[in-house]
Design an enzyme around this catalytic site. Structure first.
Site, mmCIF file in Angstrom:
data_model
loop_
_atom_site.group_PDB
_atom_site.id
_atom_site.type_symbol
_atom_site.label_atom_id
_atom_site.label_comp_id
_atom_site.label_asym_id
_atom_site.label_seq_id
_atom_site.Cartn_x
_atom_site.Cartn_y
_atom_site.Cartn_z
ATOM 1 N N LYS A 175 0.829 -1.199 0.000
ATOM 2 C CA LYS A 175 0.000 0.000 0.000
ATOM 3 C C LYS A 175 0.867 1.255 0.000
ATOM 4 C CE LYS A 175 -1.668 -1.793 3.610
ATOM 5 N NZ LYS A 175 -2.342 -2.185 4.870
ATOM 6 N N THR A 207 -7.473 8.721 9.441
ATOM 7 C CA THR A 207 -7.152 7.536 8.644
ATOM 8 C C THR A 207 -6.948 6.295 9.516
ATOM 9 O OG1 THR A 207 -4.801 8.139 8.711
ATOM 10 C CG2 THR A 207 -6.083 8.894 6.805
ATOM 11 N N GLY A 209 -7.351 2.879 11.018
ATOM 12 C CA GLY A 209 -8.002 1.649 10.582
ATOM 13 C C GLY A 209 -8.002 1.407 9.091
ATOM 14 N N THR A 210 -7.292 2.226 8.328
ATOM 15 C CA THR A 210 -7.313 2.049 6.873
ATOM 16 C C THR A 210 -6.690 0.715 6.445
ATOM 17 O OG1 THR A 210 -5.298 3.407 6.794
ATOM 18 C CG2 THR A 210 -7.385 4.491 6.244
ATOM 19 N N GLY A 211 -5.608 0.305 7.119
ATOM 20 C CA GLY A 211 -4.973 -0.962 6.753
ATOM 21 C C GLY A 211 -5.869 -2.147 7.028
ATOM 22 N N CYS A 212 -6.500 -2.150 8.196
ATOM 23 C CA CYS A 212 -7.443 -3.219 8.538
ATOM 24 C C CYS A 212 -8.592 -3.255 7.542
ATOM 25 C CB CYS A 212 -8.015 -2.994 9.942
ATOM 26 S SG CYS A 212 -6.805 -2.897 11.267
#
Length: 270
Positions: A175, A207, A209-212
């Site tokens: 990402k 932002t 929690g974007t990875g989860c």
């Protein structure tokens, strides 16, 4: 119509922006029935992580087996696994139950900077879990830890993706949110071809929690029968809209808006 189902094996975020809370919201918004096996409970909010309480191995195993022996699953998303013993247990259970569509989000550091993965666990992640992954979805700092590379250029990202693929992951997503500049590039590698999606950086601190959410959106899409590439595109769209229409909750790094993707689609139909 029979709904597809997905299991998240991850930590709990009391603030609701990341972890299993974000995963279950994402599953729901993408039409997938969500289940969870909690690996750790965190006391956190938008300002940071105050405490982490890992679950016992027995508790984690029983949660996973309870799902496996009754309901089953069409996809798995792993998130915060905390230490090597939990990683090895989760990998063992995935093999035991012969589960497919495994999305591994190698969660290491919370948005506020708190460590969510013990240093010795990186080896276990590479040796036991990533080789089982249909897709592994690190951000740039996580990819640096996993590969030992300094990642600055796109060529660096491609080299890291090749290394992670050689470990055993069928597909690798790196990402681009931690990259420099206003142009963000998310990279997908399938072992032979690189595919990228570009977007403009959105100027917001919300932002968390974007990875989860990205990994959960990929898992839900795979559960729904999409290809990995289409799942990658869906996850990118889901997260971009969740950031664009953020909720402005809390005093720190606020959560994203898990309603935004479905609301945007509904508005386009009208």
């Amino acid at each position: 119509m029979k709904r597809k189902i997905a299991l998240t094996i991850a930590g709990s975020d009391s603030g609701g922006g990341a972890g299993i809370q974000a995963d279950l919201k994402t599953f729901q918004e993408l039409g997938v029935y969500g289940m969870s096996a909690i690996t750790a409970v965190t006391a956190q909010n938008t300002l940071g992580v105050d405490a982490v309480y890992p679950m016992s191995l027995d508790a984690i195993e029983k949660q996973i087996d309870a799902v496996a022996t009754d309901i089953g699953t069409d996809a798995i998303k792993t998130g915060m696994l905390f230490d090597s013993a939990i990683i090895e247990l989760v990998a063992e259970k995935i093999k035991q139950h012969n589960w497919k569509n495994i999305v591994v989000d190698p969660v290491m550091i919370a948005k506020g900077g708190a460590s969510l993965l013990q240093k010795e666990a990186v080896v276990a992640l590479k040796e036991h879990l990533i080789p089982l992954a249909t897709v592994v979805t690190p951000n740039i700092p996580e990819a640096e830890v996993l590969t030992g590379l300094s990642i600055v250029t796109m060529e660096d990202r491609k080299e890291a993706a090749i290394m992670l693929h050689s470990i055993g992951a069928k597909y690798v997503v790196i990402k681009g949110g931690h990259g420099d500049g206003d142009d963000l590039v998310d990279l997908l590698y399938d072992g032979s071809v690189f595919y990228t999606i570009d977007s403009k950086r959105l100027n917001t601190k919300n932002t968390h929690g974007t990875g989860c959410t990205f990994a959960a959106a990929m898992a839900a899409s795979l559960a729904n029968g999409m290809s990995v590439r289409r799942s990658f595109e869906t996850a990118k769209d889901f997260v971009y809209l969740a950031i664009k229409h953020n909720l402005n909750i809390g005093k720190g790094h606020g959560p994203t808006n898990h309603w935004a993707y479905a609301e945007e689609k509904a508005a386009a139909i009208q």
